[in-house]
Scaffold this active site. Sequence first.
Site, PDB file in Angstrom:
ATOM      1  N   GLU A 234       4.805  -7.960   2.543  1.00  0.00           N
ATOM      2  CA  GLU A 234       3.614  -8.797   2.517  1.00  0.00           C
ATOM      3  C   GLU A 234       3.297  -9.168   1.065  1.00  0.00           C
ATOM      4  O   GLU A 234       3.381  -8.336   0.166  1.00  0.00           O
ATOM      5  CB  GLU A 234       2.460  -8.009   3.125  1.00  0.00           C
ATOM      6  CG  GLU A 234       1.105  -8.661   2.991  1.00  0.00           C
ATOM      7  CD  GLU A 234      -0.014  -7.719   3.408  1.00  0.00           C
ATOM      8  OE1 GLU A 234      -1.136  -8.205   3.643  1.00  0.00           O
ATOM      9  OE2 GLU A 234       0.232  -6.493   3.485  1.00  0.00           O
TER      10      GLU A 234
ATOM     11  N   LEU B  79       0.727  -9.835  -1.741  1.00  0.00           N
ATOM     12  CA  LEU B  79      -0.666  -9.574  -2.080  1.00  0.00           C
ATOM     13  C   LEU B  79      -0.964 -10.181  -3.445  1.00  0.00           C
ATOM     14  O   LEU B  79      -0.135 -10.121  -4.359  1.00  0.00           O
ATOM     15  CB  LEU B  79      -0.940  -8.064  -2.133  1.00  0.00           C
ATOM     16  CG  LEU B  79      -0.743  -7.268  -0.845  1.00  0.00           C
ATOM     17  CD1 LEU B  79      -0.962  -5.780  -1.102  1.00  0.00           C
ATOM     18  CD2 LEU B  79      -1.684  -7.760   0.253  1.00  0.00           C
TER      19      LEU B  79
ATOM     20  N   ASP C 111       5.225   7.951  -8.613  1.00  0.00           N
ATOM     21  CA  ASP C 111       5.642   7.143  -9.768  1.00  0.00           C
ATOM     22  C   ASP C 111       4.441   6.319 -10.231  1.00  0.00           C
ATOM     23  O   ASP C 111       4.502   5.099 -10.365  1.00  0.00           O
ATOM     24  CB  ASP C 111       6.813   6.241  -9.382  1.00  0.00           C
ATOM     25  CG  ASP C 111       7.512   5.621 -10.592  1.00  0.00           C
ATOM     26  OD1 ASP C 111       7.190   6.013 -11.740  1.00  0.00           O
ATOM     27  OD2 ASP C 111       8.369   4.733 -10.398  1.00  0.00           O
TER      28      ASP C 111
END
Length: 301
Positions: free
Chosen positions: A96, A98, A201
């Site tokens: 997706e 964003l 991370d």
Amino acid sequence: MTHPALPAVEAAIRQRIGNRFHIRNSQTAGAGIDTTAIIADGSERFFVKLGSADRLPMFEAEIDGLLALAAAGSFRTPTPIASGGDGGAHAFLVLEHLELHPLQSAEHGSRFADALVALHQTTGPHFGWRRDNFIGSTPQCNTFADNWALFFTEHRLRPQFALARSRGFGGELQKQGERLFDRVPALFLDYRPRESLLHGDLWHGNAAVLADGTPTIYDPAVHYGDRESDLAMSELFGGFPGSFYARYRTGWALDEGYETRKQLYSLYHMLNHLNLFGRGYLGEALRLATRLNQALALRRD
């Protein structure tokens, strides 16, 4: 279309979302390990990672991590759409798209801290994870364990030092590593971390907010571990707003000894950068290992 794998990407998106999606616009760029692209058909947009065929396990591990973070419910994460290959030299991951904004203001920092506290309060039965994954492009073993010091030594430090040795970084760095392996448990004599769900991370390049300030994370290396390791990583390579650290400590105070343990967790990431990007990180990795050994030797004496 400018990348040879984009026809396969287009087909995978159409199969997943059930429409006649057709790439009309694509913007590709090099980004770290892989090429990235934003593709659109005029009404919908997707973010795509494109790499060599051997990157597919990395992309699949990323999907697993994103789904785990989404299920925890404290952060917005990009929804995985598809992954696969073009039948030849390339693999891809479709996410997706964003609209991301940097984590800059005090309000952003505070909201992000609240979300991270909630994430870390999601716990598992053991340290580790249900599958191995990657830190950057470096394989990361996540075999379950009940002893965090043992897990971190055997599945984080030793592999990075061994990889460094194989790449020609021997000498004093390896001597400091050998000394450190037996000393790590001393950092946890009076501190028992919970098995918190971690991003794994968490530097500022993997953190953002949406236009309305919603905290967002991506590019994970998910596992259950000591929450301090996420915080230590957040302090490297630029750090987060000061409000983030103050708010996190308000939501969940840090235990005594964090400043020393932080060096241990920073060492792991510095070794990984040494192994991924070369000698420019050798000095800092050696400095961290040496300082840890000095501090732990004083404790023992």
